[in-house]
Each structure stands twice: as structure tokens, then as C-alpha cells.
Enzyme design. Structure first.
Site, PDB file in Angstrom:
ATOM      1  N   ILE A  85       0.857  -1.199   0.000  1.00 54.28           N
ATOM      2  CA  ILE A  85       0.000   0.000   0.000  1.00 54.28           C
ATOM      3  C   ILE A  85       0.886   1.239   0.000  1.00 54.28           C
ATOM      4  O   ILE A  85       2.078   1.155   0.326  1.00 54.28           O
ATOM      5  CB  ILE A  85      -0.920   0.042   1.243  1.00 54.28           C
ATOM      6  CG1 ILE A  85      -0.090   0.064   2.552  1.00 54.28           C
ATOM      7  CG2 ILE A  85      -1.887  -1.137   1.253  1.00 54.28           C
ATOM      8  CD1 ILE A  85      -0.883   0.476   3.781  1.00 54.28           C
ATOM      9  N   THR A  86       0.296   2.358  -0.366  1.00 56.56           N
ATOM     10  CA  THR A  86       0.991   3.641  -0.197  1.00 56.56           C
ATOM     11  C   THR A  86       0.188   4.526   0.745  1.00 56.56           C
ATOM     12  O   THR A  86      -1.043   4.441   0.780  1.00 56.56           O
ATOM     13  CB  THR A  86       1.150   4.404  -1.536  1.00 56.56           C
ATOM     14  OG1 THR A  86      -0.133   4.483  -2.176  1.00 56.56           O
ATOM     15  CG2 THR A  86       2.136   3.722  -2.466  1.00 56.56           C
ATOM     16  N   GLN A 141      12.149   8.446  -2.643  1.00 56.81           N
ATOM     17  CA  GLN A 141      11.153   9.233  -3.403  1.00 56.81           C
ATOM     18  C   GLN A 141      10.560  10.279  -2.480  1.00 56.81           C
ATOM     19  O   GLN A 141      10.119   9.954  -1.360  1.00 56.81           O
ATOM     20  CB  GLN A 141      10.052   8.314  -3.965  1.00 56.81           C
ATOM     21  CG  GLN A 141       8.841   9.019  -4.533  1.00 56.81           C
ATOM     22  CD  GLN A 141       9.156   9.940  -5.713  1.00 56.81           C
ATOM     23  OE1 GLN A 141       9.988   9.649  -6.561  1.00 56.81           O
ATOM     24  NE2 GLN A 141       8.508  11.095  -5.743  1.00 56.81           N
ATOM     25  N   GLY A 143       8.167  12.353  -0.542  1.00 58.49           N
ATOM     26  CA  GLY A 143       6.797  12.037  -0.093  1.00 58.49           C
ATOM     27  C   GLY A 143       6.575  10.591   0.263  1.00 58.49           C
ATOM     28  O   GLY A 143       5.441  10.163   0.443  1.00 58.49           O
ATOM     29  N   TYR A 147       7.143   4.326   2.599  1.00 56.37           N
ATOM     30  CA  TYR A 147       7.170   3.327   1.511  1.00 56.37           C
ATOM     31  C   TYR A 147       8.615   3.005   1.102  1.00 56.37           C
ATOM     32  O   TYR A 147       8.980   1.832   0.929  1.00 56.37           O
ATOM     33  CB  TYR A 147       6.380   3.897   0.329  1.00 56.37           C
ATOM     34  CG  TYR A 147       6.150   2.960  -0.824  1.00 56.37           C
ATOM     35  CD1 TYR A 147       5.037   2.134  -0.869  1.00 56.37           C
ATOM     36  CD2 TYR A 147       7.026   2.937  -1.911  1.00 56.37           C
ATOM     37  CE1 TYR A 147       4.800   1.290  -1.960  1.00 56.37           C
ATOM     38  CE2 TYR A 147       6.800   2.108  -3.002  1.00 56.37           C
ATOM     39  CZ  TYR A 147       5.686   1.285  -3.020  1.00 56.37           C
ATOM     40  OH  TYR A 147       5.464   0.468  -4.104  1.00 56.37           O
ATOM     41  N   GLY A 178       9.666  -0.267 -11.557  1.00 60.20           N
ATOM     42  CA  GLY A 178       9.552   1.182 -11.644  1.00 60.20           C
ATOM     43  C   GLY A 178       8.077   1.553 -11.600  1.00 60.20           C
ATOM     44  O   GLY A 178       7.279   0.884 -10.932  1.00 60.20           O
ATOM     45  N   ILE A 180       4.559   1.466 -12.806  1.00 60.60           N
ATOM     46  CA  ILE A 180       3.779   0.522 -13.608  1.00 60.60           C
ATOM     47  C   ILE A 180       2.337   1.024 -13.691  1.00 60.60           C
ATOM     48  O   ILE A 180       1.834   1.625 -12.729  1.00 60.60           O
ATOM     49  CB  ILE A 180       3.828  -0.899 -12.966  1.00 60.60           C
ATOM     50  CG1 ILE A 180       5.283  -1.318 -12.673  1.00 60.60           C
ATOM     51  CG2 ILE A 180       3.126  -1.925 -13.859  1.00 60.60           C
ATOM     52  CD1 ILE A 180       6.205  -1.415 -13.873  1.00 60.60           C
TER      53      ILE A 180
HETATM   54  N1  CAA Z   1      11.867  16.954  -5.158  1.00 60.16           N
HETATM   55  C1  CAA Z   1      11.936  18.185  -4.576  1.00 60.16           C
HETATM   56  N2  CAA Z   1      10.855  18.917  -4.308  1.00 60.16           N
HETATM   57  C2  CAA Z   1       9.679  18.411  -4.618  1.00 60.16           C
HETATM   58  C3  CAA Z   1       9.523  17.156  -5.228  1.00 60.16           C
HETATM   59  C4  CAA Z   1      10.681  16.430  -5.502  1.00 60.16           C
HETATM   60  N3  CAA Z   1      10.631  15.225  -6.077  1.00 60.16           N
HETATM   61  N4  CAA Z   1       8.219  16.919  -5.413  1.00 60.16           N
HETATM   62  C5  CAA Z   1       7.564  18.005  -4.943  1.00 60.16           C
HETATM   63  N5  CAA Z   1       8.460  18.911  -4.465  1.00 60.16           N
HETATM   64  C6  CAA Z   1       8.160  20.217  -3.894  1.00 60.16           C
HETATM   65  C7  CAA Z   1       7.185  20.969  -4.776  1.00 60.16           C
HETATM   66  O1  CAA Z   1       7.884  21.620  -5.821  1.00 60.16           O
HETATM   67  C8  CAA Z   1       6.553  21.895  -3.810  1.00 60.16           C
HETATM   68  O2  CAA Z   1       7.422  22.969  -3.524  1.00 60.16           O
HETATM   69  P1  CAA Z   1       6.848  24.457  -3.448  1.00 60.16           P
HETATM   70  O3  CAA Z   1       5.791  24.429  -2.389  1.00 60.16           O
HETATM   71  O4  CAA Z   1       8.054  25.254  -3.100  1.00 60.16           O
HETATM   72  O5  CAA Z   1       6.312  24.748  -4.826  1.00 60.16           O
HETATM   73  C9  CAA Z   1       6.483  21.093  -2.511  1.00 60.16           C
HETATM   74  O6  CAA Z   1       7.453  20.053  -2.658  1.00 60.16           O
HETATM   75  C10 CAA Z   1       5.130  20.460  -2.276  1.00 60.16           C
HETATM   76  O7  CAA Z   1       4.821  19.615  -3.417  1.00 60.16           O
HETATM   77  P2  CAA Z   1       3.358  19.093  -3.674  1.00 60.16           P
HETATM   78  O8  CAA Z   1       2.516  20.228  -4.135  1.00 60.16           O
HETATM   79  O9  CAA Z   1       3.392  17.874  -4.555  1.00 60.16           O
HETATM   80  O10 CAA Z   1       2.949  18.708  -2.169  1.00 60.16           O
HETATM   81  P3  CAA Z   1       1.703  17.964  -1.663  1.00 60.16           P
HETATM   82  O11 CAA Z   1       1.787  18.047  -0.177  1.00 60.16           O
HETATM   83  O12 CAA Z   1       0.463  18.386  -2.357  1.00 60.16           O
HETATM   84  O13 CAA Z   1       1.973  16.461  -2.145  1.00 60.16           O
HETATM   85  C11 CAA Z   1       3.050  14.386  -2.281  1.00 60.16           C
HETATM   86  C12 CAA Z   1       3.108  15.782  -1.693  1.00 60.16           C
HETATM   87  C13 CAA Z   1       1.793  13.675  -1.753  1.00 60.16           C
HETATM   88  C14 CAA Z   1       4.262  13.651  -1.808  1.00 60.16           C
HETATM   89  C15 CAA Z   1       2.979  14.488  -3.813  1.00 60.16           C
HETATM   90  O14 CAA Z   1       4.084  15.216  -4.263  1.00 60.16           O
HETATM   91  C16 CAA Z   1       3.035  13.130  -4.446  1.00 60.16           C
HETATM   92  O15 CAA Z   1       2.073  12.395  -4.493  1.00 60.16           O
HETATM   93  N6  CAA Z   1       4.204  12.781  -4.987  1.00 60.16           N
HETATM   94  C17 CAA Z   1       4.397  11.478  -5.672  1.00 60.16           C
HETATM   95  C18 CAA Z   1       4.903  10.454  -4.735  1.00 60.16           C
HETATM   96  C19 CAA Z   1       5.137   9.222  -5.537  1.00 60.16           C
HETATM   97  O16 CAA Z   1       5.862   9.197  -6.512  1.00 60.16           O
HETATM   98  N7  CAA Z   1       4.513   8.148  -5.117  1.00 60.16           N
HETATM   99  C20 CAA Z   1       4.656   6.912  -5.838  1.00 60.16           C
HETATM  100  C21 CAA Z   1       3.381   6.153  -5.732  1.00 60.16           C
HETATM  101  S1  CAA Z   1       3.404   4.749  -6.809  1.00 60.16           S
HETATM  102  C22 CAA Z   1       4.426   3.718  -6.053  1.00 60.16           C
HETATM  103  O17 CAA Z   1       4.914   3.918  -4.983  1.00 60.16           O
HETATM  104  C23 CAA Z   1       4.741   2.459  -6.812  1.00 60.16           C
HETATM  105  C24 CAA Z   1       6.185   2.256  -6.934  1.00 60.16           C
HETATM  106  O18 CAA Z   1       6.735   1.403  -6.249  1.00 60.16           O
HETATM  107  C25 CAA Z   1       6.946   3.013  -7.937  1.00 60.16           C
END
Ligand code: CAA
Length: 240
Positions: A85-86, A141, A143, A147, A178, A180
């Protein structure tokens, strides 16, 4: 008699593709699932694969679930720890429950399944355990401290258990997918996902069957010399 394979989180997404591939390979496949009864019923109807419900993060429920499968289907030769889960969010927003749920299910689930099934594999002198890690356990990653920690833990768990299983012909390997094309990835905000996909050299999300092909290989007799390894299937997004 056909070997029995359990795939946790097996009724949807990557797990479903793994079930289908292992069935094609001649295994008697059982899918475990944790919550979505409707999806599980549809899965069994469409694939003819039995689905058993328990929470892999619950140690005793996992023990009981695996005992039931052994009684009703047969002793378990292959375990694919796919359930995960995430609960994404930056550390500042992440609650203790978000942390704990992900550790309990994603990493704890691997321990619980191995505790239930490893002794039988040892007794019979053959086994295959495949743990589904993640690119985000390898590279981290934003956020995902929960995980990434759990998935990284899976990679350590794999290497340690591989050493314990080797002399009983039990191989233990990991696949690190990666991004998917599944419901889990679809839950990532669109603007965030666009940026992620832009960094994948192959230029697209992976398909569940592309992970299942790797699992299929690792579960084969021919893969007996492959143990403690991690197969990265990520479109070139992370190489190490
Ligand atoms: N590196 C640096 N800064 C980052 C960043 C990154 N990768 N991503 C976001 N930020 C910064 C943004 O630019 C933003 O900065 P400002 O406020 O200065 O503009 C700040 O962080 C907040 O970003 P968000 O608006 O995205 O923040 P949020 O609180 O709304 O959401 C989050 C945060 C929930 C983590 C969202 O960014 C997110 O969902 N990210 C994706 C996480 C991810 O990749 N999950 C994978 C799920 S799938 C999986 O896990 C399967 C697998 O095995 C691959």
C-alpha cells in the site's frame, strides 16, 4: 502434482498479472487479497484462480490463511510477496499510522508469509520466494519515507533470507519495479506523474505483465542459481 504458488495482493494490478503468468507456467495458483471482495470475486470468475482473504500485515491471520491454503489446495512451494500500500505525504504531514501501516503491510507482510511457508519449503527441499520491492526503495522518493523505507527493507530481507534458504534449494529474490500502469500509480497526482514519466528513458509506464515475466523466470527450475538478487524492471529510470 502441480506446485502451489501464493501471490499476495494477487487479485488486482501487478499481482493479478503474476497470478496469470504463474498459472500459464503450470503452477496451481492462489491469490491472497486484503480488502476488495468485489474485485476478488470478479478475478476468480475471470481467471478460475481461487482467492483467499486475509491481512498479510497480521501475523496470526497470515499463519491461519496459509494453513487453510495448505489444507484445501496443498503445501505452498512458491510465495510472491506482492501486497503493498501507499500512504504518501511529506514527513511533515505523515502520521505515525501512515508510517506504521506501510511498514506493517509492505515489510511485515514479507516476514509473516515467510514464517508461514519457509518451514514447509525447507522440509520438502525446494522453494521460491519472490519479493516485490520498488525503484523507490532503491532510489528514495519525495513524499514516501514510509514506503521507501519498507521497500528498501524488503531488499535487505531478501538478501538475508536468500543466505538461509540456499542450502535447501529455496531461492529468495526481489524485483524492483519502476512506475507501472496500475491503480497505485494512477493515484499519484497527474502533474506529479507527468514529471516522473518524463524521466523514464523508455518514455512510458511499465505494464503489469512486464513485472510478471520476471517473476515467472525467478520461480522456474532454471533459475535455481539465481538467489539474493534484485531484478530492476523500470524502463531505465534508475540504474545501479
Ligand atoms: N523533489 C523536490 N521537491 C519536490 C519534489 C521532488 N521530487 N516533489 C515536490 N516537491 C516540492 C514541490 O515543488 C513543492 O514545492 P513548493 O511548495 O516550493 O512549490 C512542494 O514540494 C510540495 O509539493 P506538492 O505540491 O506535490 O505537495 P503535496 O503536499 O500536495 O503532495 C506528495 C506531496 C503527496 C508527496 C505528492 O508530491 C506526491 O504524491 N508525490 C508522488 C509520490 C510518488 O511518486 N509516489 C509513488 C506512488 S506509486 C508507487 O509507490 C509504486 C512504486 O513502487 C513506484
Amino acid at each position: 502434482m502441480a506446485r502451489v504458488a501464493i501471490v499476495t495482493g494477487g487479485t488486482r494490478g501487478i499481482g493479478r498479472a503474476i497470478c496469470e503468468h504463474l498459472k500459464e507456467d503450470g503452477f496451481t495458483v492462489v491469490a491472497n487479497y486484503g480488502g476488495n471482495d468485489e474485485a476478488a470475486q470478479a478475478f476468480t470468475k475471470e481467471t478460475g484462480i481461487a482467492a483467499y482473504k486475509w491481512d498479510v500485515g497480521d501475523h496470526h491471520a497470515t499463519q491461519a490463511g496459509c494453513e487453510k491454503v495448505t489444507e484445501e489446495i496443498g503445501p505452498v512451494d512458491v510465495v510472491v510477496n506482492n501486497a503493498g500500500i501507499t500512504r504518501d505525504g511529506t514527513l511533515m504531514r505523515m502520521t505515525y499510522e501512515d508510517w506504521h501501516d506501510v511498514m506493517r503491510i509492505n515489510l511485515g507482510g514479507c516476514f509473516n508469509m515467510a514464517k508461514a511457508c519457509f518451514p514447509g519449503m525447507k522440509e520438502r527441499g525446494w522453494g521460491r520466494i519472490v519479493n516485490i520491492g520498488s525503484i523507490n526503495g532503491q532510489a528514495g522518493q519525495y513524499g514516501q519515507v514510509n514506503y521507501a523505507a519498507a521497500k528498501s527493507g524488503i531488499h535487505g530481507f531478501t538478501k538475508a533470507l536468500a543466505q538461509e534458504g540456499a542450502r535447501f534449494d529455496i531461492t529468495v529474490n526481489a524485483i524492483a519495479p519502476g512506475y507501472i500502469d496500475t491503480d497505485m500509480v494512477a493515484a499519484v497526482p497527474e502533474n506529479v506523474l507527468e514529471k516522473i514519466v518524463a524521466k523514464i528513458p523508455v518514455g512510458r509506464l511499465g505494464q503489469p505483465s512486464e513485472i510478471a515475466r520476471g517473476v515467472s523466470f525467478l520461480c522456474s527450475d532454471e533459475a535455481g542459481f539465481v538467489t539474493g538478487s534484485t531484478m530492476s524492471i523500470n524502463g531505465g529510470q534508475h540504474m545501479y
